[in-house]
Structures are given as structure tokens and as C-alpha cells.
Design a protein around this motif. Structure first.
Motif, PDB file in Angstrom:
ATOM      1  N   CYS A   1       0.839  -1.195   0.000  1.00  0.00           N
ATOM      2  CA  CYS A   1       0.000   0.000   0.000  1.00  0.00           C
ATOM      3  C   CYS A   1       0.881   1.255   0.000  1.00  0.00           C
ATOM      4  N   GLY A   2       0.295   2.399  -0.316  1.00  0.00           N
ATOM      5  CA  GLY A   2       1.020   3.658  -0.233  1.00  0.00           C
ATOM      6  C   GLY A   2       1.555   3.930   1.160  1.00  0.00           C
ATOM      7  N   SER A   3       0.820   3.471   2.179  1.00  0.00           N
ATOM      8  CA  SER A   3       1.316   3.645   3.553  1.00  0.00           C
ATOM      9  C   SER A   3       2.584   2.829   3.778  1.00  0.00           C
ATOM     10  N   ASP A   4       2.681   1.657   3.141  1.00  0.00           N
ATOM     11  CA  ASP A   4       3.902   0.850   3.237  1.00  0.00           C
ATOM     12  C   ASP A   4       5.070   1.544   2.542  1.00  0.00           C
ATOM     13  N   LEU A   5       4.789   2.167   1.410  1.00  0.00           N
ATOM     14  CA  LEU A   5       5.841   2.912   0.711  1.00  0.00           C
ATOM     15  C   LEU A   5       6.351   4.054   1.584  1.00  0.00           C
ATOM     16  N   ASN A   6       5.432   4.783   2.221  1.00  0.00           N
ATOM     17  CA  ASN A   6       5.847   5.883   3.105  1.00  0.00           C
ATOM     18  C   ASN A   6       6.648   5.365   4.290  1.00  0.00           C
ATOM     19  N   THR A   7       6.272   4.200   4.809  1.00  0.00           N
ATOM     20  CA  THR A   7       7.048   3.597   5.898  1.00  0.00           C
ATOM     21  C   THR A   7       8.463   3.292   5.427  1.00  0.00           C
ATOM     22  N   PHE A   8       8.569   2.706   4.241  1.00  0.00           N
ATOM     23  CA  PHE A   8       9.866   2.361   3.671  1.00  0.00           C
ATOM     24  C   PHE A   8      10.723   3.609   3.462  1.00  0.00           C
ATOM     25  N   LEU A   9      10.075   4.718   3.102  1.00  0.00           N
ATOM     26  CA  LEU A   9      10.801   5.963   2.843  1.00  0.00           C
ATOM     27  C   LEU A   9      11.050   6.774   4.115  1.00  0.00           C
ATOM     28  N   GLY A  10      10.544   6.290   5.258  1.00  0.00           N
ATOM     29  CA  GLY A  10      10.719   7.018   6.511  1.00  0.00           C
ATOM     30  C   GLY A  10       9.804   8.213   6.654  1.00  0.00           C
ATOM     31  N   LYS A  11       8.646   8.183   5.961  1.00  0.00           N
ATOM     32  CA  LYS A  11       7.730   9.322   5.958  1.00  0.00           C
ATOM     33  C   LYS A  11       6.382   9.012   6.613  1.00  0.00           C
ATOM     34  N   ASN A  12       6.313   7.918   7.362  1.00  0.00           N
ATOM     35  CA  ASN A  12       5.041   7.527   7.976  1.00  0.00           C
ATOM     36  C   ASN A  12       5.149   7.717   9.492  1.00  0.00           C
ATOM     37  N   PRO A  13       4.612   8.815  10.025  1.00  0.00           N
ATOM     38  CA  PRO A  13       4.768   9.096  11.450  1.00  0.00           C
ATOM     39  C   PRO A  13       3.975   8.155  12.353  1.00  0.00           C
ATOM     40  N   MET A  14       3.040   7.392  11.792  1.00  0.00           N
ATOM     41  CA  MET A  14       2.215   6.499  12.605  1.00  0.00           C
ATOM     42  C   MET A  14       2.884   5.154  12.869  1.00  0.00           C
ATOM     43  N   VAL A  15       4.026   4.902  12.221  1.00  0.00           N
ATOM     44  CA  VAL A  15       4.682   3.593  12.302  1.00  0.00           C
ATOM     45  C   VAL A  15       5.884   3.656  13.231  1.00  0.00           C
ATOM     46  N   LYS A  16       6.008   2.614  14.049  1.00  0.00           N
ATOM     47  CA  LYS A  16       7.204   2.431  14.870  1.00  0.00           C
ATOM     48  C   LYS A  16       7.968   1.234  14.315  1.00  0.00           C
ATOM     49  N   LEU A  17       9.198   1.482  13.867  1.00  0.00           N
ATOM     50  CA  LEU A  17      10.016   0.433  13.264  1.00  0.00           C
ATOM     51  C   LEU A  17      10.752  -0.377  14.328  1.00  0.00           C
ATOM     52  N   PRO A  18      11.038  -1.657  14.046  1.00  0.00           N
ATOM     53  CA  PRO A  18      10.723  -2.399  12.814  1.00  0.00           C
ATOM     54  C   PRO A  18       9.248  -2.802  12.779  1.00  0.00           C
ATOM     55  N   VAL A  19       8.734  -3.023  11.575  1.00  0.00           N
ATOM     56  CA  VAL A  19       7.331  -3.406  11.423  1.00  0.00           C
ATOM     57  C   VAL A  19       7.190  -4.356  10.240  1.00  0.00           C
ATOM     58  N   ILE A  20       6.258  -5.287  10.367  1.00  0.00           N
ATOM     59  CA  ILE A  20       5.853  -6.123   9.235  1.00  0.00           C
ATOM     60  C   ILE A  20       4.751  -5.366   8.506  1.00  0.00           C
ATOM     61  N   PRO A  21       4.940  -5.026   7.241  1.00  0.00           N
ATOM     62  CA  PRO A  21       3.905  -4.291   6.510  1.00  0.00           C
ATOM     63  C   PRO A  21       2.786  -5.222   6.052  1.00  0.00           C
ATOM     64  N   GLY A  22       1.807  -4.636   5.373  1.00  0.00           N
ATOM     65  CA  GLY A  22       0.814  -5.450   4.667  1.00  0.00           C
ATOM     66  C   GLY A  22      -0.557  -5.521   5.284  1.00  0.00           C
ATOM     67  N   HIS A  23      -1.558  -5.080   4.517  1.00  0.00           N
ATOM     68  CA  HIS A  23      -2.956  -5.253   4.938  1.00  0.00           C
ATOM     69  C   HIS A  23      -3.900  -5.458   3.758  1.00  0.00           C
ATOM     70  N   GLU A  24      -3.349  -5.629   2.558  1.00  0.00           N
ATOM     71  CA  GLU A  24      -4.166  -5.923   1.382  1.00  0.00           C
ATOM     72  C   GLU A  24      -3.932  -7.393   1.042  1.00  0.00           C
ATOM     73  N   VAL A  25      -4.901  -8.235   1.361  1.00  0.00           N
ATOM     74  CA  VAL A  25      -4.596  -9.649   1.546  1.00  0.00           C
ATOM     75  C   VAL A  25      -5.489 -10.578   0.728  1.00  0.00           C
ATOM     76  N   GLY A  26      -4.848 -11.598   0.179  1.00  0.00           N
ATOM     77  CA  GLY A  26      -5.547 -12.770  -0.330  1.00  0.00           C
ATOM     78  C   GLY A  26      -5.050 -13.967   0.453  1.00  0.00           C
ATOM     79  N   ALA A  27      -5.937 -14.714   1.092  1.00  0.00           N
ATOM     80  CA  ALA A  27      -5.529 -15.799   1.985  1.00  0.00           C
ATOM     81  C   ALA A  27      -6.501 -16.965   1.874  1.00  0.00           C
ATOM     82  N   VAL A  28      -6.131 -18.073   2.509  1.00  0.00           N
ATOM     83  CA  VAL A  28      -6.957 -19.285   2.566  1.00  0.00           C
ATOM     84  C   VAL A  28      -7.058 -19.712   4.022  1.00  0.00           C
TER      85      VAL A  28
END
Length: 338
Positions: free
Chosen positions: A37-64
Motif C-alpha cells: 500500500c502507499g502507507s507501506d511505501l511511506n514507511t519504507f521511505l521514513g515518511k510515515n509518522p504512525m509507524v514504529k520500526l521495525p514493522v511487518i507491513p501489509g494489509h491488502e490480503v488474499g488468503a486461505v
């Protein structure tokens, strides 16, 4: 189990974690695909103030579904294709009390305020598991971002005799275009990229405007016969597009804001009053929006192949993210396959 983790800005690696165990009221899912997601990109770029690193990204999911814990009601079966509702809600804040749990004051989205699910397995409450029928696991990873666009159209209360301007034709903007068109509105899509505008036409836009090469105001006046749009949905998050939304909406129109502007926006506030505008925020999505996207995708009209820019293995996630960071305007969705 294998997981992708953002350690520091520009630093991402594959790590090994313990496989989670299922408890009462919970469902264990085997993750197949996760979208960046765009929020993951911002986290990767260090521009997401809501994230505390380290973090596992991802919330757009296909699962079984892999395992079902005790006290889970009927309707969930092992092997079922599902997506996930990645938001939490406290049940006590003003938003929750008003039934708008998507905007919970204390929401924690997977991969943002808490670890996400870019990993092989995840356990969630059964209330966050959304069956997706015959939609493939890969395509299920497109449901959540499209549902955000669907929700914005719901917030706008779009009806069939209206002009709806959608600014930004990324995944969320595409979702807004689809749902506005499904409601019978005349959709005007605006973007800087001709390829995205071509896709916007495929999913229901009647008109497209390249804001890099065309005069947006002149084109809007021409299309709407001088009245402006009844609804403008802002799906970019920049000062320029926020001002454009207020300028191009017609008198007594509605402006719905999805994107976060990273800096302050200077408005001619007289237009708020003169036009008697309704300016509304739109955050996340409700279960009904997820179901609406699923119904749309089941019809087979969604151009899924064109919405997926790249599929990478976990070991290739860093390279894929670097490619996106280098050219964000050309990417729809990068999926990581487990």
C-alpha cells in the motif's frame, strides 16, 4: 514462518518468526498474496509518522483458511478463499458509538499501527475474516484498496444524475470510479498519466483529463456546461489537488477527501461559504464496502491484470519496493506472493 520486515527507512529483509496458534474465536489463515500500500511505501521511505520500526507491513490480503478455532460461528471452512478487514475498532469512541467503526479514533491498521500480515500465516478474530467466494487469492489482494474508493463514493452519496470528478487514478481512485459509474453517475477522471486515464475509461469514466497537458478548469466547464462537478473525490493527497477539488466542485456540491496532504493547504475559504459546500473526509472502509467490491469482482468485469504491476517473492520485496519508490506514478499494485 517467513515474513517481510521493514527494519529502518530503505531497509527491508526477510525474517523468520514463529507460526501463530489459533485461539477461541479466531481463524488461522495461510497468506497467499499481500499488496504493498502507499502507507507501506511511506514507511519504507521514513515518511510515515504512525509507524514504529521495525514493522511487518501489509494489509491488502488474499488468503486461505487453514484452521478454525473454537467458538467461531458457522460459515467459515478450511480451504475457503478470504480477504481480511485490517482495521480495529474500540467500540467506545464517538465514531464507534455512531456506527462508523471504520473511523475509530483508536484504530490500528495492520502494517501501520501494528504488525501487518506480509508473512506466511496470520491469526485474526473471525469478525475480520471476509469470505470471497470464487475470487482467486491473488485477486483478493485488490479488494481492500478498492473498498476504500468504494467507501468514498458512499460518503459522497452519489446518485445517477450527477457529475463525479475523481482526482487521482491509482487503485483507490479506480475504486471510486468503478462505484460511481455503477451508481449511474457521469464520471470525470483526472490524472497526470495517460495509461492510468485509459484504464479509468475501461472501468467506467465517461471523460478523462490529463492535468499535465490540459487546462482542467476549461475542460470541466465544457463537460459540465459551466456548472462544475456535483461531487469531487480527492484521491491524491497534495495541496494542488485539494485546491483543485474546491475550485472545480459546483455550487452546493460535495468534496470528499481520501488523500493525506503532507503539507499545509492554502484555500480561498470564501468558496466554502459562497458555494455552500459539504466537505467530507473518507477513511478506510466498512464491511459493506468490502462486500460491494467482492460483488463487482465476481461479475468478471474488473481488469485485474492491468491493476497488478508486479508480483514478487518475499526475497524480491526490497527490489520491488525500490522500483516503486523510484517511479511511484506508474505503479498500481505490487503483490508479494508467499
Amino acid at each position: 514462518m517467513k515474513a517481510v520486515q521493514i527494519i529502518n527507512p530503505s531497509e527491508m529483509k526477510v525474517v523468520e518468526l514463529e507460526k501463530p496458534t489459533v485461539g477461541a474465536g479466531e481463524v488461522l489463515v495461510r497468506i497467499k498474496y499481500v499488496g504493498f500500500c502507499g502507507s507501506d511505501l511511506n514507511t519504507f521511505l521514513g515518511k510515515n509518522p504512525m509507524v514504529k520500526l521495525p514493522v511487518i507491513p501489509g494489509h491488502e490480503v488474499g488468503a486461505v483458511i487453514e484452521e478454525i478455532g473454537p467458538d467461531v460461528p458457522a460459515g467459515f471452512e478450511k480451504g475457503m478463499n478470504v480477504t481480511l478487514n485490517p482495521y480495529t475498532n474500540c467500540g467506545k469512541c464517538a465514531s464507534c458509538r455512531n456506527g462508523r467503526v471504520n473511523a475509530c479514533e483508536h484504530n490500528e491498521t495492520l502494517g501501520v499501527q501494528r504488525n501487518g500480515v506480509m508473512c506466511e500465516y496470520a491469526v485474526l478474530p473471525w469478525t475480520k475474516i471476509i469470505p470471497a467466494g470464487n475470487i482467486s487469492s491473488r485477486d483478493c489482494a485488490l479488494i481492500e484498496p478498492m473498498s476504500v474508493g468504494f467507501h468514498a463514493v458512499s460518503r459522497a452519496q452519489v446518485i445517477d444524475n450527477e457529475f463525479v470528478m475523481v482526482i487521482g487514478c491509482g487503485m483507490i481512485g479506480i475504486g471510486a470510479i468503478v462505484r460511481a459509474a455503477l451508481r449511474g453517475a457521469t464520471v470525470i477522471a483526472v490524472d497526470l498519466d495517460d495509461e492510468k486515464l485509459e484504464l479509468a475509461k475501461k472501468v467506467g469514466a465517461s471523460y478523462v483529463i490529463n492535468s499535465k497537458t490540459e487546462n482542467v478548469h476549461e475542460r470541466m466547464q465544457e463537460i459540465t456546461e459551466g456548472l462544475g462537478a456535483d461531487v469531487v473525490i480527492e484521491a491524491v493527497g497534495s495541496p494542488v489537488t485539494y485546491v483543485m477539488a474546491v475550485d472545480e466542485v459546483g455550487f452546493t456540491g460535495r468534496v470528499v477527501c481520501i488523500g493525506y496532504a503532507k503539507s499545509e493547504v492554502a484555500f480561498q475559504t470564501k468558496l466554502f461559504v459562497q458555494k455552500e459546500l459539504d466537505i467530507r473526509g473518507s477513511r478506510n472502509a466498512l464491511p459493506a464496502d468490502f462486500r460491494a467490491v467482492i460483488n463487482y469482482m465476481k461479475e468478471g468485469n474488473c481488469p485485474v491484470e492491468e491493476l497488478i504491476s508486479k508480483v514478487a517473492k518475499p526475497e524480491g520485496a526490497l527490489e520491488a519496493m525500490q522500483e516503486w519508490a523510484a517511479n511511484p506514478g506508474k505503479v498500481f499494485r505490487i503483490l508479494v506472493e508467499f
